[in-house]
Design a protein around this motif. Structure first.
Motif, PDB file in Angstrom:
ATOM      1  N   SER A   1      85.680  52.069  54.969  1.00  0.00           N
ATOM      2  CA  SER A   1      84.997  50.871  55.355  1.00  0.00           C
ATOM      3  C   SER A   1      85.498  49.522  54.825  1.00  0.00           C
ATOM      4  CB  SER A   1      83.634  51.023  55.115  1.00  0.00           C
ATOM      5  OG  SER A   1      82.874  49.820  55.425  1.00  0.00           O
ATOM      6  N   LEU A   2      86.012  48.696  55.904  1.00  0.00           N
ATOM      7  CA  LEU A   2      86.641  47.697  55.473  1.00  0.00           C
ATOM      8  C   LEU A   2      85.694  46.419  55.962  1.00  0.00           C
ATOM      9  CD1 LEU A   2      90.443  48.146  56.465  1.00  0.00           C
ATOM     10  CD2 LEU A   2      89.302  48.383  54.402  1.00  0.00           C
ATOM     11  N   ALA A   3      86.068  45.144  54.947  1.00  0.00           N
ATOM     12  CA  ALA A   3      85.183  44.021  55.399  1.00  0.00           C
ATOM     13  C   ALA A   3      85.840  43.426  56.706  1.00  0.00           C
ATOM     14  CB  ALA A   3      85.445  42.912  54.404  1.00  0.00           C
ATOM     15  N   SER A   4      85.418  42.389  56.820  1.00  0.00           N
ATOM     16  CA  SER A   4      85.760  41.697  58.170  1.00  0.00           C
ATOM     17  C   SER A   4      87.334  41.220  58.139  1.00  0.00           C
ATOM     18  CB  SER A   4      85.028  40.186  58.495  1.00  0.00           C
ATOM     19  OG  SER A   4      85.235  39.427  57.355  1.00  0.00           O
TER      20      SER A   4
ATOM     21  N   PHE B   1      95.666  49.236  60.246  1.00  0.00           N
ATOM     22  CA  PHE B   1      95.807  49.388  59.184  1.00  0.00           C
ATOM     23  C   PHE B   1      97.181  49.311  58.301  1.00  0.00           C
ATOM     24  CE2 PHE B   1      92.003  51.557  60.613  1.00  0.00           C
ATOM     25  CZ  PHE B   1      90.767  51.014  59.741  1.00  0.00           C
ATOM     26  N   SER B   2      98.197  48.684  59.000  1.00  0.00           N
ATOM     27  CA  SER B   2      99.419  48.671  58.281  1.00  0.00           C
ATOM     28  C   SER B   2     100.011  47.658  58.915  1.00  0.00           C
ATOM     29  CB  SER B   2     100.356  49.962  58.933  1.00  0.00           C
ATOM     30  OG  SER B   2     101.589  50.122  58.657  1.00  0.00           O
ATOM     31  N   PHE B   3     101.171  46.964  57.939  1.00  0.00           N
ATOM     32  CA  PHE B   3     101.800  45.628  58.159  1.00  0.00           C
ATOM     33  C   PHE B   3     103.044  45.865  57.208  1.00  0.00           C
ATOM     34  CE2 PHE B   3      99.006  44.684  54.506  1.00  0.00           C
ATOM     35  CZ  PHE B   3      99.996  43.847  53.764  1.00  0.00           C
ATOM     36  N   LYS B   4     104.005  45.273  57.337  1.00  0.00           N
ATOM     37  CA  LYS B   4     105.130  44.915  56.662  1.00  0.00           C
ATOM     38  C   LYS B   4     105.068  43.882  55.466  1.00  0.00           C
ATOM     39  CE  LYS B   4     107.565  47.556  59.292  1.00  0.00           C
ATOM     40  NZ  LYS B   4     108.154  48.932  58.833  1.00  0.00           N
TER      41      LYS B   4
ATOM     42  N   PRO C   1      93.255  55.399  57.229  1.00  0.00           N
ATOM     43  CA  PRO C   1      91.849  55.030  57.758  1.00  0.00           C
ATOM     44  C   PRO C   1      90.752  56.341  57.453  1.00  0.00           C
ATOM     45  CG  PRO C   1      93.283  55.922  59.376  1.00  0.00           C
ATOM     46  CD  PRO C   1      94.398  55.798  58.452  1.00  0.00           C
ATOM     47  N   LEU C   2      91.306  57.265  57.092  1.00  0.00           N
ATOM     48  CA  LEU C   2      90.250  58.339  56.701  1.00  0.00           C
ATOM     49  C   LEU C   2      90.232  58.714  55.140  1.00  0.00           C
ATOM     50  CD1 LEU C   2      90.901  61.020  59.429  1.00  0.00           C
ATOM     51  CD2 LEU C   2      89.327  59.148  59.275  1.00  0.00           C
ATOM     52  N   LEU C   3      88.942  58.902  54.593  1.00  0.00           N
ATOM     53  CA  LEU C   3      88.970  59.258  53.059  1.00  0.00           C
ATOM     54  C   LEU C   3      89.817  60.465  53.120  1.00  0.00           C
ATOM     55  CD1 LEU C   3      85.174  58.470  52.434  1.00  0.00           C
ATOM     56  CD2 LEU C   3      87.069  57.047  51.836  1.00  0.00           C
ATOM     57  N   ASP C   4      90.345  60.752  51.786  1.00  0.00           N
ATOM     58  CA  ASP C   4      91.110  61.905  51.443  1.00  0.00           C
ATOM     59  C   ASP C   4      89.868  63.150  51.216  1.00  0.00           C
ATOM     60  OD1 ASP C   4      90.475  61.843  48.906  1.00  0.00           O
ATOM     61  OD2 ASP C   4      92.412  61.253  48.066  1.00  0.00           O
ATOM     62  N   GLU C   5      90.527  64.235  50.730  1.00  0.00           N
ATOM     63  CA  GLU C   5      89.728  65.308  50.328  1.00  0.00           C
ATOM     64  C   GLU C   5      88.838  65.107  49.297  1.00  0.00           C
ATOM     65  OE1 GLU C   5      91.975  68.786  48.895  1.00  0.00           O
ATOM     66  OE2 GLU C   5      93.540  67.727  48.780  1.00  0.00           O
ATOM     67  N   PHE C   6      89.034  63.914  48.395  1.00  0.00           N
ATOM     68  CA  PHE C   6      88.385  63.734  47.225  1.00  0.00           C
ATOM     69  C   PHE C   6      87.361  62.553  47.347  1.00  0.00           C
ATOM     70  CE2 PHE C   6      92.258  65.894  45.415  1.00  0.00           C
ATOM     71  CZ  PHE C   6      91.873  66.821  44.911  1.00  0.00           C
ATOM     72  N   ASN C   7      87.401  62.212  48.766  1.00  0.00           N
ATOM     73  CA  ASN C   7      86.529  60.983  49.159  1.00  0.00           C
ATOM     74  C   ASN C   7      87.064  59.618  48.458  1.00  0.00           C
ATOM     75  OD1 ASN C   7      84.841  62.525  50.629  1.00  0.00           O
ATOM     76  ND2 ASN C   7      83.000  62.496  49.335  1.00  0.00           N
TER      77      ASN C   7
END
Length: 357
Positions: free
Chosen positions: A88-91, A253-256, A279-285
């Motif tokens: 979850s990201l902000a605006s 979700f990516s940039f130089k 963009p997804l949480l890892d296995e440990f949230n």
């Protein structure tokens, strides 16, 4: 569709089972039960008798299919759901920096490689938010303790002298901007005062050229706020932790980006990196932020007929999904000058045990 237990003579009476009907296949039963066929086969084959093993499909004589317990299924579903939980990201796709949530202790390890020489430095650091002003600048207090050099307490005059002179810097209070980047030293006067009280003790305890060198370096660093900031710019913890990762990202979700890092004291190595958030949480949230790229040679060596310098920068930040606080950092940075110069930095949060009185 299935029942708990089975007839007394069945060896499967202690399992949750499904009674196979005419026309059933592994795929159709898996679909009806909402389980992947390979997982259905795997659990059954773990506990069934040899002649009842499922290969491509059910054998003609097979009557009962062993099912995983309900609890096992629920745990698996929960784990799968977590794997697909989105960050979850902000605006404007901004990674939030919630400074007032930060009050943590960290175990820190530096491994430095300079040619054939390898050194390890371990310590404990604490980071505590103190205040935020109206312009969204944040005040933090940094403390350092428990220093080990190559897995031992400082055991040489030089190590002990370095520790003693560095002690005057802590507690260190710094100013951090809204992106999480360190921009200024706040308590210069306090540190300068501490040094004036400590200098005589250092001179009484240590003698010789080495001591004079450390005294001179400390005196130079403490000329004013700017010289102290420049001196601390080579601090690996401050540069890695307050890296300014809390910024706006793109829709993918990516940039130089460009990253500068003090691989060599008083020198800034420049790297072009791809900076991205998983963009997804890892296995440990945890939220994973990565910076990966290569060293940018300024071309000065090529002017003298030397091959361009090469290098790489790889950093992974793992953040709490709710507070966005840094839980762990793995960073590896290297440049191949005449010899490889490399630093590996590992930072991980931990809870200090409270002392019982």
């Amino acid at each position: 569709m299935y029942y708990e237990g089975s007839p007394e003579e069945s060896p499967y009476n202690k399992f949750r089972t499904y009674k196979i009907k005419k026309g059933d296949t592994l795929a159709s039963v898996a679909r009806d039960l909402g389980v992947e066929p390979n997982k259905l086969r795997w659990y059954h084959n773990m506990y069934c008798e040899i002649h009842d093993l499922i290969e491509a499909d059910f054998k003609s004589h097979l009557q009962l299919l062993i099912l995983a317990p309900e609890k096992c299924i629920e745990e698996r579903k929960e784990k799968e759901e977590k794997k697909t939980q989105k960050v979850s990201l902000a605006s404007n796709y901004k990674l939030p920096f919630i400074a007032d949530k930060i009050n943590k202790n960290y175990k820190v390890q530096y491994i430095t490689v300079d040619g054939d020489e390898v050194d390890t430095l371990e310590m404990e650091m604490s980071v505590k938010w103190l205040a935020t002003d109206k312009n969204r600048f944040h005040l933090f207090e940094i403390n350092r303790s428990s220093i080990y050099v190559n897995n031992e307490m400082p055991n040489t005059v030089m190590d002990e002298l370095a520790r003693k002179t560095a002690q005057v810097l802590y507690p260190l209070k710094i100013v951090v901007d809204e992106s999480g980047k360190w921009i200024a030293v706040y308590n210069y006067n306090e540190i300068d005062s501490r040094w004036k009280h400590s200098k005589d003790k250092v001179l009484d305890y240590f003698e010789g050229q080495v001591a004079e060198k450390y005294i001179d370096e400390t005196e130079y660093a403490l000329q004013n706020t700017d010289t102290l900031f420049s001196f601390l710019a080579s601090d690996y913890f401050l540069r890695a932790f307050f890296n300014g990762i809390y910024i706006g990202y793109t829709a993918d979700f990516s940039f130089k980006n460009e990253v500068f890092f003090p691989l060599v004291k008083d020198e800034e190595a420049k790297f072009e990196v791809e900076q991205k958030i998983n963009p997804l949480l890892d296995e440990f949230n945890l939220i994973k932020v990565e910076q990966k790229g290569h060293y940018v040679d300024d071309g000065s060596e090529a002017n003298f007929g030397f091959d361009p310098w090469t290098g790489s920068y790889n950093a992974s930040y793992f953040l709490d999904e709710h507070s966005y606080c840094i839980e762990k950092i793995n960073l590896e940075c290297l440049v191949d000058y005449d010899e490889v110069i490399k630093v590996i930095i590992q930072i991980e949060s931990f809870k200090k045990e409270e002392t019982q009185i």
